[in-house]
Write an enzyme that holds these catalytic residues in place. Sequence first.
Site, PDB file in Angstrom:
ATOM      1  CG  ASP A 102      35.050  16.610  35.075  1.00 38.27           C
ATOM      2  OD1 ASP A 102      35.009  16.861  33.855  1.00 38.27           O
ATOM      3  OD2 ASP A 102      35.244  15.465  35.532  1.00 38.27           O
TER       4      ASP A 102
ATOM      5  CE1 TYR B 297      34.762   9.376  37.364  1.00 40.90           C
ATOM      6  CE2 TYR B 297      34.183  11.691  37.522  1.00 40.90           C
ATOM      7  CZ  TYR B 297      34.963  10.685  36.989  1.00 40.90           C
ATOM      8  OH  TYR B 297      35.934  11.013  36.087  1.00 40.90           O
TER       9      TYR B 297
ATOM     10  CE  LYS C 136      34.807  13.137  32.852  1.00 39.64           C
ATOM     11  NZ  LYS C 136      34.465  13.343  34.260  1.00 39.64           N
TER      12      LYS C 136
ATOM     13  CG  HIS D 296      34.157   8.220  31.460  1.00 37.02           C
ATOM     14  ND1 HIS D 296      33.478   8.179  32.648  1.00 37.02           N
ATOM     15  CD2 HIS D 296      35.434   8.541  31.799  1.00 37.02           C
ATOM     16  CE1 HIS D 296      34.294   8.469  33.644  1.00 37.02           C
ATOM     17  NE2 HIS D 296      35.489   8.691  33.162  1.00 37.02           N
TER      18      HIS D 296
END
Length: 288
Positions: A54, A59, A84, A117
């Site tokens: 994930d 990120y 996401k 997200h």
Amino acid sequence: MAAAEGGGAGGCPALPLANGRCIPVLGLGTSHQGGYSHDAVVHALQKCGIRHIDTAKRYGCESLLQKAIKESGVKREDLWITTKLWHSDYGYENTKKACLESCERLGVEYLDLYLIHWPDAHVPGKSNREVRAETWRAMEELYEKGLCRSIGVSNFLISHLEQLKEDCVITPHVNQVEYHPFQRPQELVDYCRSRHIVFEGYCPLAKGEALTHPNIIQLAKKYGRTPAQICIRWSIQNGIVTIPKSTKAERIQENCKVFDFTIAEDDVEILNGMHDGRHVSWDPSLIV
């Protein structure tokens, strides 16, 4: 909805989505918080049987994951990859472009799951609802074209899901939300189940806060397990797809050893009773 024991890649149980695809109930979370470890991801894939990764554009590690996946030698078709869409890319055209860019960074031709997200859109002159609907239409198109094998949302509450239901055609396959003993949003879980939306939980250890709670320490002793294993097993037994994050190989190994024991119903109730509503991550309740 208990996890089907068996049926997942790498011997991990899997849960069926409304579209017939099966998501492994245990995944490896990756994020910018606490850093990213190439070696830990390779170890998870090669030594721990992890097949569910994930991540998210936000990120900043999609391209790093491509390298780790290649080095692991695990075939693409054996992996479940979720990423996401961040709000800076919301909107119909932006969403389609962002998805292709994520695929490119990850070095894949398709995503197993693509999530919106966060419910707040930050688009001047447009309501959140309007932008979410426009964004979801693009997600539906990406799904229909096969670029995303499943589509879903993250941090959406009942009100956000109800609006999406009125505005769109395809029901999200997954809703990924904060879930741990202090934050067990059962009404949202029940709502998702009633609409065949699989509930996925992040921060299962409450960013470490759960690991020092006396109840959890006591149960860890009782079952001869670690506090982290108790939290993860409890989440999975509650039918939640669970994605603990760690950058340490030995912790990932520990987090995966949760399929050879069961927490008794009375003890599950003790953990269920610890909910106090606290968030260790974002709180979407103020977003319309």
